[in-house]
Design a protein around this motif. Sequence first.
Motif, PDB file in Angstrom:
ATOM      1  N   MET A   1      47.587  34.863  38.053  1.00  0.00           N
ATOM      2  CA  MET A   1      47.650  34.609  36.618  1.00  0.00           C
ATOM      3  C   MET A   1      46.476  33.746  36.173  1.00  0.00           C
ATOM      4  O   MET A   1      45.867  33.998  35.126  1.00  0.00           O
ATOM      5  CB  MET A   1      48.969  33.915  36.263  1.00  0.00           C
ATOM      6  CG  MET A   1      49.155  33.624  34.787  1.00  0.00           C
ATOM      7  SD  MET A   1      50.777  32.891  34.442  1.00  0.00           S
ATOM      8  CE  MET A   1      50.553  31.260  35.157  1.00  0.00           C
ATOM      9  N   TYR A   2      46.133  32.755  36.970  1.00  0.00           N
ATOM     10  CA  TYR A   2      45.024  31.872  36.615  1.00  0.00           C
ATOM     11  C   TYR A   2      43.700  32.641  36.617  1.00  0.00           C
ATOM     12  O   TYR A   2      42.898  32.509  35.683  1.00  0.00           O
ATOM     13  CB  TYR A   2      44.951  30.704  37.597  1.00  0.00           C
ATOM     14  CG  TYR A   2      43.845  29.721  37.270  1.00  0.00           C
ATOM     15  CD1 TYR A   2      44.047  28.730  36.322  1.00  0.00           C
ATOM     16  CD2 TYR A   2      42.606  29.805  37.894  1.00  0.00           C
ATOM     17  CE1 TYR A   2      43.043  27.837  36.000  1.00  0.00           C
ATOM     18  CE2 TYR A   2      41.595  28.924  37.576  1.00  0.00           C
ATOM     19  CZ  TYR A   2      41.824  27.933  36.636  1.00  0.00           C
ATOM     20  OH  TYR A   2      40.809  27.064  36.320  1.00  0.00           O
ATOM     21  N   ILE A   3      43.461  33.451  37.649  1.00  0.00           N
ATOM     22  CA  ILE A   3      42.197  34.183  37.751  1.00  0.00           C
ATOM     23  C   ILE A   3      42.063  35.194  36.616  1.00  0.00           C
ATOM     24  O   ILE A   3      41.028  35.260  35.944  1.00  0.00           O
ATOM     25  CB  ILE A   3      42.089  34.888  39.113  1.00  0.00           C
ATOM     26  CG1 ILE A   3      41.988  33.869  40.252  1.00  0.00           C
ATOM     27  CG2 ILE A   3      40.877  35.820  39.149  1.00  0.00           C
ATOM     28  CD1 ILE A   3      41.983  34.478  41.635  1.00  0.00           C
ATOM     29  N   THR A   4      43.107  36.004  36.396  1.00  0.00           N
ATOM     30  CA  THR A   4      43.010  37.055  35.385  1.00  0.00           C
ATOM     31  C   THR A   4      42.889  36.477  33.978  1.00  0.00           C
ATOM     32  O   THR A   4      42.129  37.004  33.149  1.00  0.00           O
ATOM     33  CB  THR A   4      44.224  37.993  35.460  1.00  0.00           C
ATOM     34  OG1 THR A   4      45.439  37.226  35.373  1.00  0.00           O
ATOM     35  CG2 THR A   4      44.217  38.780  36.756  1.00  0.00           C
ATOM     36  N   ASN A   5      43.599  35.404  33.690  1.00  0.00           N
ATOM     37  CA  ASN A   5      43.537  34.819  32.349  1.00  0.00           C
ATOM     38  C   ASN A   5      42.220  34.098  32.099  1.00  0.00           C
ATOM     39  O   ASN A   5      41.667  34.189  31.002  1.00  0.00           O
ATOM     40  CB  ASN A   5      44.718  33.866  32.127  1.00  0.00           C
ATOM     41  CG  ASN A   5      45.985  34.595  31.741  1.00  0.00           C
ATOM     42  OD1 ASN A   5      46.268  34.830  30.581  1.00  0.00           O
ATOM     43  ND2 ASN A   5      46.766  34.968  32.739  1.00  0.00           N
ATOM     44  N   THR A   6      41.710  33.371  33.089  1.00  0.00           N
ATOM     45  CA  THR A   6      40.414  32.726  32.897  1.00  0.00           C
ATOM     46  C   THR A   6      39.298  33.762  32.787  1.00  0.00           C
ATOM     47  O   THR A   6      38.341  33.576  32.032  1.00  0.00           O
ATOM     48  CB  THR A   6      40.103  31.748  34.039  1.00  0.00           C
ATOM     49  OG1 THR A   6      40.274  32.394  35.307  1.00  0.00           O
ATOM     50  CG2 THR A   6      41.003  30.522  33.967  1.00  0.00           C
ATOM     51  N   CYS A   7      39.431  34.879  33.511  1.00  0.00           N
ATOM     52  CA  CYS A   7      38.457  35.967  33.378  1.00  0.00           C
ATOM     53  C   CYS A   7      38.470  36.517  31.956  1.00  0.00           C
ATOM     54  O   CYS A   7      37.418  36.751  31.354  1.00  0.00           O
ATOM     55  CB  CYS A   7      38.770  37.077  34.375  1.00  0.00           C
ATOM     56  SG  CYS A   7      37.781  38.584  34.148  1.00  0.00           S
ATOM     57  N   LEU A   8      39.657  36.718  31.416  1.00  0.00           N
ATOM     58  CA  LEU A   8      39.781  37.233  30.053  1.00  0.00           C
ATOM     59  C   LEU A   8      39.161  36.276  29.039  1.00  0.00           C
ATOM     60  O   LEU A   8      38.419  36.698  28.140  1.00  0.00           O
ATOM     61  CB  LEU A   8      41.258  37.457  29.731  1.00  0.00           C
ATOM     62  CG  LEU A   8      41.600  37.889  28.309  1.00  0.00           C
ATOM     63  CD1 LEU A   8      40.989  39.245  28.011  1.00  0.00           C
ATOM     64  CD2 LEU A   8      43.105  37.913  28.107  1.00  0.00           C
ATOM     65  N   GLU A   9      39.445  34.979  29.181  1.00  0.00           N
ATOM     66  CA  GLU A   9      38.903  33.995  28.243  1.00  0.00           C
ATOM     67  C   GLU A   9      37.390  33.836  28.412  1.00  0.00           C
ATOM     68  O   GLU A   9      36.662  33.662  27.427  1.00  0.00           O
ATOM     69  CB  GLU A   9      39.605  32.649  28.452  1.00  0.00           C
ATOM     70  CG  GLU A   9      41.088  32.655  28.138  1.00  0.00           C
ATOM     71  CD  GLU A   9      41.379  32.996  26.693  1.00  0.00           C
ATOM     72  OE1 GLU A   9      40.584  32.612  25.805  1.00  0.00           O
ATOM     73  OE2 GLU A   9      42.388  33.668  26.432  1.00  0.00           O
ATOM     74  N   GLN A  10      36.915  33.892  29.646  1.00  0.00           N
ATOM     75  CA  GLN A  10      35.470  33.773  29.870  1.00  0.00           C
ATOM     76  C   GLN A  10      34.727  34.988  29.339  1.00  0.00           C
ATOM     77  O   GLN A  10      33.583  34.871  28.896  1.00  0.00           O
ATOM     78  CB  GLN A  10      35.191  33.575  31.360  1.00  0.00           C
ATOM     79  CG  GLN A  10      35.537  32.172  31.850  1.00  0.00           C
ATOM     80  CD  GLN A  10      35.455  32.026  33.358  1.00  0.00           C
ATOM     81  OE1 GLN A  10      35.115  32.972  34.061  1.00  0.00           O
ATOM     82  NE2 GLN A  10      35.756  30.841  33.857  1.00  0.00           N
TER      83      GLN A  10
END
Length: 308
Positions: free
Chosen positions: A101-110
């Motif tokens: 969840m952390y990786i996919t969400n930070t990827c989306l925001e970045q």
Amino acid sequence: MKSNNSLTPSYFQFTVFADYGPLRYLFFSLSLLIYVTIISANLVIVLSVCLETSLHQPMYIFICSLCLNSLYGSTGFFPRFLMDLLSDTHFISRLLCFIQMYITNTCLEQELTLLTVMAYDRFVAICQPLHYHSKMTFRTVLLLLILAVLYPVWAFGYFFYQASSLPLCGNQLHKIFCTTVSIINLSCVDTTVISISSQFSSSPFFVLYTYLCILLVCRRSSSEFRGKALQTCLPHIVTVGNYCILPFCDFSLSLYIVDEVNTLVIVLSLEFWIIPPIINPLVYGLNPPQIRGVIFGYRRAGKMVHST
């Protein structure tokens, strides 16, 4: 109304995967091919920008960062997804779920913050060309990249903390991977404020506003100027358009009962992890002549080495 009997599950279950029988091997092969294509295509752009000194310019550095972000997000999504395609059970531990969840969400925001930085770069290049080199210095580019990477880490850290501390009344996720929204939906308490603020943080408002300003400047300029502006902005417009498809997919998923449309849920959930990571390298690798020249230049050099 959700139950008040809260629990902290040690694992979660993905409910939208169906038993495809022998077809699972076909889906696995196709997904693996897509994953390898994403890695290869983005690595070509990254290596071209890093190895060719003539591409050490703001626009190409931002393109390189966008491709690196695609590699980061794909690595957080595809290995687990490939495993689930071959598995008969679809359970994930709480720790691995929150890591994904952390990786996919930070990827989306970045992705959004990098698109914002790239939009600002194009705004300065088109609307303030005489001041471009004085404004987009190496120090400025470095600062913008740091902000683009660290802001999502900080912003999502807040939602991540809230999601991880929520009392949950279930462990079934109606998704193919762990997301903040899917965890929040399991909460035993009201999470309206968290849901609205998390959706607002993913809005490409500033990017769209920047391109609107560029459009207004182009309307007052000559046809030649508009043609050059469109040529330099076209890859970014395509990328932003791909990003804007994501909210539409999320909204579409909310209109259906997930247990009855497993295939549709999977297809719509895969949009962000397939289309942008493949389209972006193609758009930026084939459209800007500088990157295209470097890529095909390396190919010709490689052929000459093999021929000798």
